[in-house]
Scaffold this motif. Structure first.
Motif, PDB file in Angstrom:
ATOM      1  N   PHE A  96     -64.029  28.184 112.247  1.00 53.30           N
ATOM      2  CA  PHE A  96     -62.968  27.991 111.267  1.00 53.30           C
ATOM      3  C   PHE A  96     -63.390  28.574 109.923  1.00 53.30           C
ATOM      4  CE2 PHE A  96     -62.829  24.567 114.303  1.00 53.30           C
ATOM      5  CZ  PHE A  96     -61.476  24.358 114.545  1.00 53.30           C
ATOM      6  N   ALA A  97     -62.390  28.894 109.090  1.00 50.18           N
ATOM      7  CA  ALA A  97     -62.637  29.356 107.728  1.00 50.18           C
ATOM      8  C   ALA A  97     -61.835  28.502 106.753  1.00 50.18           C
ATOM      9  CB  ALA A  97     -62.245  30.823 107.582  1.00 50.18           C
ATOM     10  N   LEU A  98     -62.350  28.408 105.550  1.00 46.52           N
ATOM     11  CA  LEU A  98     -61.712  27.663 104.470  1.00 46.52           C
ATOM     12  C   LEU A  98     -62.293  28.173 103.158  1.00 46.52           C
ATOM     13  CD1 LEU A  98     -60.089  25.064 103.446  1.00 46.52           C
ATOM     14  CD2 LEU A  98     -62.279  23.894 103.609  1.00 46.52           C
ATOM     15  N   ASP A  99     -61.502  28.150 102.113  1.00 50.95           N
ATOM     16  CA  ASP A  99     -61.996  28.539 100.795  1.00 50.95           C
ATOM     17  C   ASP A  99     -62.240  27.309  99.931  1.00 50.95           C
ATOM     18  OD1 ASP A  99     -61.958  31.220 101.342  1.00 50.95           O
ATOM     19  OD2 ASP A  99     -60.139  31.652 100.191  1.00 50.95           O
ATOM     20  N   LEU A 100     -63.273  27.402  99.121  1.00 49.59           N
ATOM     21  CA  LEU A 100     -63.490  26.429  98.055  1.00 49.59           C
ATOM     22  C   LEU A 100     -62.853  26.978  96.787  1.00 49.59           C
ATOM     23  CD1 LEU A 100     -67.251  25.554  98.629  1.00 49.59           C
ATOM     24  CD2 LEU A 100     -65.259  24.148  99.204  1.00 49.59           C
ATOM     25  N   LYS A 101     -62.533  26.103  95.865  1.00 46.42           N
ATOM     26  CA  LYS A 101     -62.079  26.563  94.564  1.00 46.42           C
ATOM     27  C   LYS A 101     -63.227  27.368  93.960  1.00 46.42           C
ATOM     28  CE  LYS A 101     -58.944  22.727  94.051  1.00 46.42           C
ATOM     29  NZ  LYS A 101     -58.671  21.419  93.443  1.00 46.42           N
ATOM     30  N   ASP A 102     -62.892  28.477  93.333  1.00 48.13           N
ATOM     31  CA  ASP A 102     -63.914  29.400  92.837  1.00 48.13           C
ATOM     32  C   ASP A 102     -64.461  28.911  91.499  1.00 48.13           C
ATOM     33  OD1 ASP A 102     -65.599  31.527  92.813  1.00 48.13           O
ATOM     34  OD2 ASP A 102     -64.060  33.051  92.450  1.00 48.13           O
ATOM     35  N   ASP A 103     -65.260  27.845  91.579  1.00 53.07           N
ATOM     36  CA  ASP A 103     -65.830  27.202  90.398  1.00 53.07           C
ATOM     37  C   ASP A 103     -67.243  26.760  90.767  1.00 53.07           C
ATOM     38  OD1 ASP A 103     -66.604  24.646  88.943  1.00 53.07           O
ATOM     39  OD2 ASP A 103     -64.795  25.173  87.806  1.00 53.07           O
ATOM     40  N   GLU A 104     -68.244  27.306  90.086  1.00 50.57           N
ATOM     41  CA  GLU A 104     -69.638  27.047  90.440  1.00 50.57           C
ATOM     42  C   GLU A 104     -69.992  25.561  90.409  1.00 50.57           C
ATOM     43  OE1 GLU A 104     -72.541  29.487  88.448  1.00 50.57           O
ATOM     44  OE2 GLU A 104     -71.258  31.260  88.601  1.00 50.57           O
ATOM     45  N   THR A 105     -69.456  24.824  89.450  1.00 51.84           N
ATOM     46  CA  THR A 105     -69.742  23.393  89.345  1.00 51.84           C
ATOM     47  C   THR A 105     -69.165  22.636  90.539  1.00 51.84           C
ATOM     48  OG1 THR A 105     -69.754  23.568  86.936  1.00 51.84           O
ATOM     49  CG2 THR A 105     -69.507  21.364  87.864  1.00 51.84           C
ATOM     50  N   LEU A 106     -67.918  22.953  90.900  1.00 47.35           N
ATOM     51  CA  LEU A 106     -67.297  22.304  92.052  1.00 47.35           C
ATOM     52  C   LEU A 106     -68.022  22.658  93.345  1.00 47.35           C
ATOM     53  CD1 LEU A 106     -63.479  22.661  91.264  1.00 47.35           C
ATOM     54  CD2 LEU A 106     -64.894  20.597  91.124  1.00 47.35           C
ATOM     55  N   ILE A 107     -68.412  23.904  93.488  1.00 48.00           N
ATOM     56  CA  ILE A 107     -69.128  24.336  94.697  1.00 48.00           C
ATOM     57  C   ILE A 107     -70.461  23.600  94.812  1.00 48.00           C
ATOM     58  CG2 ILE A 107     -70.301  26.296  95.797  1.00 48.00           C
ATOM     59  CD1 ILE A 107     -67.949  28.055  94.761  1.00 48.00           C
ATOM     60  N   ALA A 108     -71.172  23.467  93.702  1.00 46.07           N
ATOM     61  CA  ALA A 108     -72.452  22.748  93.716  1.00 46.07           C
ATOM     62  C   ALA A 108     -72.248  21.290  94.110  1.00 46.07           C
ATOM     63  CB  ALA A 108     -73.131  22.855  92.353  1.00 46.07           C
ATOM     64  N   GLU A 109     -71.193  20.662  93.617  1.00 44.84           N
ATOM     65  CA  GLU A 109     -70.909  19.270  93.958  1.00 44.84           C
ATOM     66  C   GLU A 109     -70.509  19.144  95.430  1.00 44.84           C
ATOM     67  OE1 GLU A 109     -70.347  15.079  93.432  1.00 44.84           O
ATOM     68  OE2 GLU A 109     -71.628  16.615  92.576  1.00 44.84           O
ATOM     69  N   TYR A 110     -69.745  20.084  95.939  1.00 52.83           N
ATOM     70  CA  TYR A 110     -69.360  20.093  97.358  1.00 52.83           C
ATOM     71  C   TYR A 110     -70.614  20.153  98.231  1.00 52.83           C
ATOM     72  CZ  TYR A 110     -67.003  21.559 101.668  1.00 52.83           C
ATOM     73  OH  TYR A 110     -66.549  21.641 102.959  1.00 52.83           O
ATOM     74  N   GLU A 111     -71.528  21.040  97.895  1.00 50.60           N
ATOM     75  CA  GLU A 111     -72.769  21.156  98.667  1.00 50.60           C
ATOM     76  C   GLU A 111     -73.615  19.887  98.545  1.00 50.60           C
ATOM     77  OE1 GLU A 111     -74.769  24.849  97.800  1.00 50.60           O
ATOM     78  OE2 GLU A 111     -73.302  25.983  98.970  1.00 50.60           O
ATOM     79  N   ARG A 112     -73.655  19.288  97.352  1.00 47.92           N
ATOM     80  CA  ARG A 112     -74.419  18.053  97.161  1.00 47.92           C
ATOM     81  C   ARG A 112     -73.859  16.945  98.058  1.00 47.92           C
ATOM     82  NH1 ARG A 112     -74.325  13.277  95.124  1.00 47.92           N
ATOM     83  NH2 ARG A 112     -72.217  13.441  94.271  1.00 47.92           N
ATOM     84  N   LEU A 113     -72.548  16.811  98.095  1.00 48.35           N
ATOM     85  CA  LEU A 113     -71.921  15.785  98.922  1.00 48.35           C
ATOM     86  C   LEU A 113     -72.210  16.011 100.409  1.00 48.35           C
ATOM     87  CD1 LEU A 113     -68.508  15.463  97.068  1.00 48.35           C
ATOM     88  CD2 LEU A 113     -70.222  13.650  97.332  1.00 48.35           C
TER      89      LEU A 113
END
Length: 109
Positions: free
Chosen positions: A6-23
């Protein structure tokens, strides 16, 4: 065993991406249990910039309909999915509210 990608996009925001990975380093135990109980034997998520790619290996008994019904009745899974929408966005051309989009295999060696 069957494999789905599957594919999905994250919002293109470094802070949000870092938090997504942390979670995702500490996915809630109830969510992990739901994944395993549904017949998903292995799941991996990879990221390239803001695009995610998920590989799911499932048992022969796995059913997308059964997984969706189970998720709909699980308050913790629904809460996790609602939280994830803060970071995710639908792929261009996907249906309204659609998250992970099933990819078609193109090549296999």
């Amino acid at each position: 065993m069957r494999r789905y990608c599957f594919a999905l996009d994250l919002k293109d925001d470094e802070t949000l991406i870092a938090e997504y990975e942390r979670l995702h380093k500490n996915v809630w135990p109830e969510v992990l249990a739901s994944i395993k109980e549904s017949g998903i034997e292995n799941m991996e998520i990879y990221r390239c910039q803001n695009r995610l790619f998920m590989i799911m290996d499932v048992s022969d008994s796995f059913s997308f309909a059964d997984k969706a019904a189970s998720d709909a009745s699980n308050i913790k899974v629904r809460a996790w999915e609602a939280l994830m929408w803060n970071f995710q966005q639908s792929l261009p051309g996907s249906k309204l509210g659609e998250k992970w989009v099933l990819m078609n295999p193109v090549f296999k060696l």
